[in-house]
Scaffold this motif. Sequence first.
Motif, PDB file in Angstrom:
ATOM      1  N   ARG A 212     -23.974  66.704   8.714  1.00 30.88           N
ATOM      2  CA  ARG A 212     -23.995  66.542   7.415  1.00 30.88           C
ATOM      3  C   ARG A 212     -22.520  66.392   6.750  1.00 30.88           C
ATOM      4  NH1 ARG A 212     -23.074  71.704   4.239  1.00 30.88           N
ATOM      5  NH2 ARG A 212     -21.734  72.927   5.799  1.00 30.88           N
ATOM      6  N   ILE A 213     -22.273  66.093   5.494  1.00 30.54           N
ATOM      7  CA  ILE A 213     -21.477  66.355   4.530  1.00 30.54           C
ATOM      8  C   ILE A 213     -21.016  67.686   4.089  1.00 30.54           C
ATOM      9  CG2 ILE A 213     -20.023  65.264   2.719  1.00 30.54           C
ATOM     10  CD1 ILE A 213     -21.344  62.602   2.932  1.00 30.54           C
ATOM     11  N   PRO A 214     -20.344  68.349   4.402  1.00 27.15           N
ATOM     12  CA  PRO A 214     -20.193  69.775   3.908  1.00 27.15           C
ATOM     13  C   PRO A 214     -19.695  70.058   2.397  1.00 27.15           C
ATOM     14  CG  PRO A 214     -18.222  69.209   4.972  1.00 27.15           C
ATOM     15  CD  PRO A 214     -19.149  68.252   5.189  1.00 27.15           C
ATOM     16  N   THR A 215     -20.041  70.958   1.808  1.00 31.72           N
ATOM     17  CA  THR A 215     -19.809  71.213   0.236  1.00 31.72           C
ATOM     18  C   THR A 215     -18.517  70.825  -0.092  1.00 31.72           C
ATOM     19  OG1 THR A 215     -21.128  72.982   0.336  1.00 31.72           O
ATOM     20  CG2 THR A 215     -19.579  72.842  -1.515  1.00 31.72           C
ATOM     21  N   TRP A 216     -18.485  69.963  -0.889  1.00 26.48           N
ATOM     22  CA  TRP A 216     -16.985  69.515  -1.465  1.00 26.48           C
ATOM     23  C   TRP A 216     -16.253  68.287  -0.658  1.00 26.48           C
ATOM     24  CZ3 TRP A 216     -16.013  75.031  -2.264  1.00 26.48           C
ATOM     25  CH2 TRP A 216     -16.506  75.536  -3.354  1.00 26.48           C
ATOM     26  N   GLY A 217     -17.114  67.657   0.209  1.00 30.06           N
ATOM     27  CA  GLY A 217     -16.545  67.017   1.279  1.00 30.06           C
ATOM     28  C   GLY A 217     -16.190  65.625   1.092  1.00 30.06           C
ATOM     29  N   VAL A 218     -16.360  65.255  -0.107  1.00 28.43           N
ATOM     30  CA  VAL A 218     -16.173  63.905  -0.639  1.00 28.43           C
ATOM     31  C   VAL A 218     -14.825  64.133  -1.518  1.00 28.43           C
ATOM     32  CG1 VAL A 218     -16.708  61.911  -1.580  1.00 28.43           C
ATOM     33  CG2 VAL A 218     -18.265  62.900  -0.100  1.00 28.43           C
ATOM     34  N   GLN A 219     -13.837  63.427  -1.311  1.00 30.59           N
ATOM     35  CA  GLN A 219     -12.547  63.124  -2.035  1.00 30.59           C
ATOM     36  C   GLN A 219     -12.244  61.989  -2.243  1.00 30.59           C
ATOM     37  OE1 GLN A 219      -8.722  64.661  -0.566  1.00 30.59           O
ATOM     38  NE2 GLN A 219      -7.856  64.691  -2.398  1.00 30.59           N
ATOM     39  N   VAL A 220     -12.035  61.761  -3.697  1.00 27.61           N
ATOM     40  CA  VAL A 220     -11.792  60.047  -4.342  1.00 27.61           C
ATOM     41  C   VAL A 220     -10.547  60.397  -5.148  1.00 27.61           C
ATOM     42  CG1 VAL A 220     -12.763  58.466  -5.907  1.00 27.61           C
ATOM     43  CG2 VAL A 220     -14.400  59.890  -4.621  1.00 27.61           C
ATOM     44  N   THR A 221      -9.431  59.183  -4.806  1.00 29.93           N
ATOM     45  CA  THR A 221      -8.423  59.158  -5.549  1.00 29.93           C
ATOM     46  C   THR A 221      -8.393  57.639  -6.127  1.00 29.93           C
ATOM     47  OG1 THR A 221      -7.195  58.834  -3.855  1.00 29.93           O
ATOM     48  CG2 THR A 221      -7.251  60.943  -4.523  1.00 29.93           C
ATOM     49  N   THR A 222      -7.682  57.313  -7.164  1.00 30.80           N
ATOM     50  CA  THR A 222      -7.712  56.055  -7.511  1.00 30.80           C
ATOM     51  C   THR A 222      -6.040  55.803  -7.979  1.00 30.80           C
ATOM     52  OG1 THR A 222      -8.053  56.746 -10.050  1.00 30.80           O
ATOM     53  CG2 THR A 222      -9.854  56.112  -8.589  1.00 30.80           C
ATOM     54  N   PRO A 223      -5.603  55.308  -7.068  1.00 35.52           N
ATOM     55  CA  PRO A 223      -3.998  55.069  -7.152  1.00 35.52           C
ATOM     56  C   PRO A 223      -3.561  53.983  -8.103  1.00 35.52           C
ATOM     57  CG  PRO A 223      -4.626  54.332  -4.872  1.00 35.52           C
ATOM     58  CD  PRO A 223      -6.083  55.192  -5.513  1.00 35.52           C
ATOM     59  N   VAL A 224      -4.752  53.103  -8.160  1.00 30.21           N
ATOM     60  CA  VAL A 224      -4.343  51.820  -8.831  1.00 30.21           C
ATOM     61  C   VAL A 224      -5.620  51.976  -9.914  1.00 30.21           C
ATOM     62  CG1 VAL A 224      -4.058  49.138  -9.016  1.00 30.21           C
ATOM     63  CG2 VAL A 224      -3.069  50.679  -7.005  1.00 30.21           C
ATOM     64  N   ALA A 225      -5.403  51.649 -11.113  1.00 34.77           N
ATOM     65  CA  ALA A 225      -6.177  51.621 -12.478  1.00 34.77           C
ATOM     66  C   ALA A 225      -5.938  50.567 -13.045  1.00 34.77           C
ATOM     67  CB  ALA A 225      -6.310  52.907 -12.986  1.00 34.77           C
ATOM     68  N   ASP A 226      -6.363  49.347 -12.908  1.00 35.51           N
ATOM     69  CA  ASP A 226      -6.204  48.304 -13.707  1.00 35.51           C
ATOM     70  C   ASP A 226      -7.509  47.502 -14.065  1.00 35.51           C
ATOM     71  OD1 ASP A 226      -5.769  45.397 -14.293  1.00 35.51           O
ATOM     72  OD2 ASP A 226      -3.435  46.091 -14.079  1.00 35.51           O
ATOM     73  N   PRO A 227      -7.722  47.213 -15.151  1.00 37.75           N
ATOM     74  CA  PRO A 227      -9.056  46.411 -15.469  1.00 37.75           C
ATOM     75  C   PRO A 227      -9.124  45.131 -14.507  1.00 37.75           C
ATOM     76  CG  PRO A 227      -7.967  46.951 -17.441  1.00 37.75           C
ATOM     77  CD  PRO A 227      -7.052  47.308 -16.486  1.00 37.75           C
ATOM     78  N   LYS A 228      -8.189  44.476 -14.047  1.00 39.99           N
ATOM     79  CA  LYS A 228      -8.166  43.231 -13.337  1.00 39.99           C
ATOM     80  C   LYS A 228      -8.750  43.610 -11.795  1.00 39.99           C
ATOM     81  CE  LYS A 228      -4.775  40.548 -15.975  1.00 39.99           C
ATOM     82  NZ  LYS A 228      -3.716  40.048 -16.312  1.00 39.99           N
ATOM     83  N   ARG A 229      -7.902  44.810 -11.383  1.00 41.42           N
ATOM     84  CA  ARG A 229      -8.401  45.158 -10.094  1.00 41.42           C
ATOM     85  C   ARG A 229      -7.763  46.570  -9.662  1.00 41.42           C
ATOM     86  NH1 ARG A 229      -5.233  45.893  -5.056  1.00 41.42           N
ATOM     87  NH2 ARG A 229      -6.491  45.244  -3.207  1.00 41.42           N
ATOM     88  N   SER A 230      -8.429  47.229  -9.514  1.00 42.07           N
ATOM     89  CA  SER A 230      -8.321  48.737  -9.292  1.00 42.07           C
ATOM     90  C   SER A 230      -8.568  48.986  -7.779  1.00 42.07           C
ATOM     91  CB  SER A 230      -9.033  49.590 -10.127  1.00 42.07           C
ATOM     92  OG  SER A 230      -8.987  49.617 -11.463  1.00 42.07           O
ATOM     93  N   VAL A 231      -8.071  50.121  -7.400  1.00 46.98           N
ATOM     94  CA  VAL A 231      -8.053  50.617  -6.185  1.00 46.98           C
ATOM     95  C   VAL A 231      -8.501  51.983  -5.945  1.00 46.98           C
ATOM     96  CG1 VAL A 231      -7.103  51.094  -3.768  1.00 46.98           C
ATOM     97  CG2 VAL A 231      -6.532  49.189  -5.064  1.00 46.98           C
ATOM     98  N   ALA A 232      -9.704  52.358  -5.088  1.00 49.63           N
ATOM     99  CA  ALA A 232     -10.269  53.686  -5.203  1.00 49.63           C
ATOM    100  C   ALA A 232     -10.266  53.865  -3.669  1.00 49.63           C
ATOM    101  CB  ALA A 232     -11.702  53.743  -5.556  1.00 49.63           C
ATOM    102  N   ARG A 233      -9.671  55.171  -3.238  1.00 52.84           N
ATOM    103  CA  ARG A 233      -9.432  55.794  -2.043  1.00 52.84           C
ATOM    104  C   ARG A 233     -10.554  56.914  -1.830  1.00 52.84           C
ATOM    105  NH1 ARG A 233      -3.020  55.649  -1.514  1.00 52.84           N
ATOM    106  NH2 ARG A 233      -2.680  53.444  -1.316  1.00 52.84           N
ATOM    107  N   PHE A 234     -11.088  56.808  -0.557  1.00 51.99           N
ATOM    108  CA  PHE A 234     -12.166  57.810  -0.096  1.00 51.99           C
ATOM    109  C   PHE A 234     -11.702  58.592   1.217  1.00 51.99           C
ATOM    110  CE2 PHE A 234     -14.113  54.401  -2.659  1.00 51.99           C
ATOM    111  CZ  PHE A 234     -14.608  55.003  -3.443  1.00 51.99           C
ATOM    112  N   ALA A 235     -12.177  59.957   0.871  1.00 54.77           N
ATOM    113  CA  ALA A 235     -11.955  60.742   2.293  1.00 54.77           C
ATOM    114  C   ALA A 235     -13.146  61.560   2.447  1.00 54.77           C
ATOM    115  CB  ALA A 235     -10.450  61.637   2.259  1.00 54.77           C
TER     116      ALA A 235
END
Length: 838
Positions: A212-235
């Motif tokens: 399973r995915i444990p409690t709070w086991g998903v982390q999301v960061t967004t190092p680039v936030a731009d309406p044209k092209r954004s980037v999301a990173r997942f752990a």
Amino acid sequence: MPVARDMSFDEGWKFFLGDPDNGQAPGFADGNWRTLDLPHDWRIEDLPNASDDGGATADPSLYAFHTLPSPDGVAPPVIGPFDLNADPKPDMDITIPGFGRILMPGGRGQGYTVGNIGWYRKHFDMPPGGNRRIELRFDGIYRNADVWINGKHLGFHPNGYTSFAYDLTPHLDPRGNNVVAVRVDNRGKPSRWYTGSGIYRHSWLTVTDYVRIPTWGVQVTTPVADPKRSVARFAVTTANAHTAPVDASVRLTVLDPQGRAVATQTAEAQTVAGAGEAIYHAEIALKGAALWSPEHPNLYKVRAEVLIGGKVVDTVTTPFGIRTLLWNGTVGFQLNGKTYKLRGGNIHHDHGPLGAVAIDRAEIRTVEVMKAAGFNAIRAAHNPPSPAMLDACDRLGIMVLEEFSDIWDIPKLSDDYHTHFVEWWERDLSAMIRRDRNHPSVIYWSVGNEIPSDPNKYGPKLAALVRSLDTTRPVGRGGMNVAGFTGNGAGPEIWAYVDVGDFHSAPSSAQRAAHTDRAFFQSENTVAHIYDDWKLANDNAWYVGSWVWSGWDYMGEAGSGAPIIGRSLKEMAVHAYDPVTGKIPYPWFSNAQGDIDLIGQRRPQSYYRHVVEGLSPLEMMVERPIPGGLSAFNVGYSWFDELKSWTWGVPAGQPMLVRVYTRGDSITLMLNGKPVETKALVETDKCIAVFKVPYAPGTLVAVASRGGKEIARKMLATTGNPAALRLVSDVRGLTTGRADLAHVLVEVIDDRGSVVPDATLRIDFAVEGAGELAGVANGNPHNVDSFKRPRRWTWHGQALAILRPGKQSGWLVLTAKAAGLKPARLNLQVAAASRESG
């Protein structure tokens, strides 16, 4: 029908106030215990043998000392959750008939409410299906919670604000009749403000595969936030409870704010060791992304699926927002590249008549009211808020300063968190960061508030732990410069581990000169300094604003914001103080500092703030008459005792003090159509013009001008006598979900429909149909009638009734009556809601 992964575990608990022997035993006889649903706070409930009504304390005068019980006076009756036999001593034992001897600690800090020990028990069947791992999670228990399952002690959790979970699987009886027991010990002096007592936040049962995915086991960061092209990173962490290793992969699907899948990626497969974990990483580019901001709080979701042999064995869906943060001494604070000045308000976690219970709708209403009052940020002082509160901030677009604790290892009170800090700080701080790091509303982490001293150098350790779990937000410490609390002021050792100058007064020029690379703010500012603070923010990019103390009135620290009057600044006194003892006596129970009062209504300083911050061009207030020879002062945490009213029971011609707030340069006041006076304003007036006006019923009009042109006008009109009641609900309907509420404002109105601004009348409530009365209150900081009984006195012509829907659909009907007035009736439809419960 498949079993849901996360199910509410809130319904059908048994509760007992006291400490019975062997209450954890599966066969313990709890048949006579009270049945209730969580969240629950026993500290807000009526004491046994409470009197029916305490109407005498509804007297609106703040200055009638003789109406307040003296320590040597005749003991008045016990009313509601408060002990009217208590004098202002900080610690005492009292005896209540039928209840026994109890400790009555904390005095005004806890609003004179009772702590004690309470027990909860819940009987439940094991969810269907084999090969299941079952986890019990609590969002928060105040405090010192011991938890058992079927007599097996799962653990002890002392912190009243952090979430925690236990694996029930090895101890469950598949035949049914499983019993969870929770003992909560909230004796002593745990806090400087009202905390509540019990399982006051939600509980959850999580049913998963052994992989399973444990409690709070998903982390999301967004190092680039731009309406044209954004980037999301997942752990994504995957846990394997089997003894043998398994090969697994994780598939990620990003859903946009409309719920449409816009991107999918499968992370590289890994072998997850037996009884081990693996972390999967992925980076996804998003074109045309809708960014998160206070103006446009767009929320995405990521669906993380764990696959073994191509089969999905666990799925977790996590909301997130796409946004970036920048803090420094050049730009101050920017979100998505846009500069923001923070108009913040401090809040504690109680909800007035509901006590500390974190019912979702109460949390949402708090955010709605704060945002409508002009705030764009809140500070969760001084502990992690509920998940429901942060969810509301995400959805409604209000930024959050999240804080860990008011105490480290050096105490402020004898029984506060310092007793467990050394052993628990790493677990508790980790839980806060891991639970809340995906919330886009959280813009800053504070590791502590006004820490008395740090001889054991915990500050660097706390900051380092935060940065090991999240590098996207700055780390700071609240009130790092407060003399008398920090001991060494904002010295080099503090600046070595904080990213921002987090002050509780205006930063000195020396501090700024020494740290030009840092942004500064005040996480606590007083109402007396609204103008100076806003000017500092607008004149300096590095200063990003402040959080006023406080944004919302709260229970405890009783009378701290009471009006201050005297002959001069040298001879002033907080007017809630007893003139003989010099203490703030009972029945003051709330702090009376908030821009918003205890029932969610704006107080005078909120209107002044709107003018200063450019949200309103003009506001007008009239000061309540003060005893002869005295004046009021807006110093410290106090503001003037004034109302938006021209209805006063004073003789004709009596001078009334009128304050007009405006950013205009000229104010003209007119009474019944005739000019009274015109005053010019300069910057040193700080947007305040003061007039003395001989009272005469009718209309009082203020006209604001700038450069000779009218910019706004406001009118106050004398109302008629109370004629009727009016009910105004914050919602149009309800659902059968137990997280729903209706907050119904009761108004005393005249025959023209105007609120009679200082009517003090007893309101009697009746509730019929699909729900119940969850609480009643008014904004009076020293009216201690029961919050639970169906009656309340009005304060400034208003009271509040809170309705909670039942579990069956239908109509919920509230009727309000007052002697001699036309009653009011409100019908709310309660619609069926899809929900899963324990």
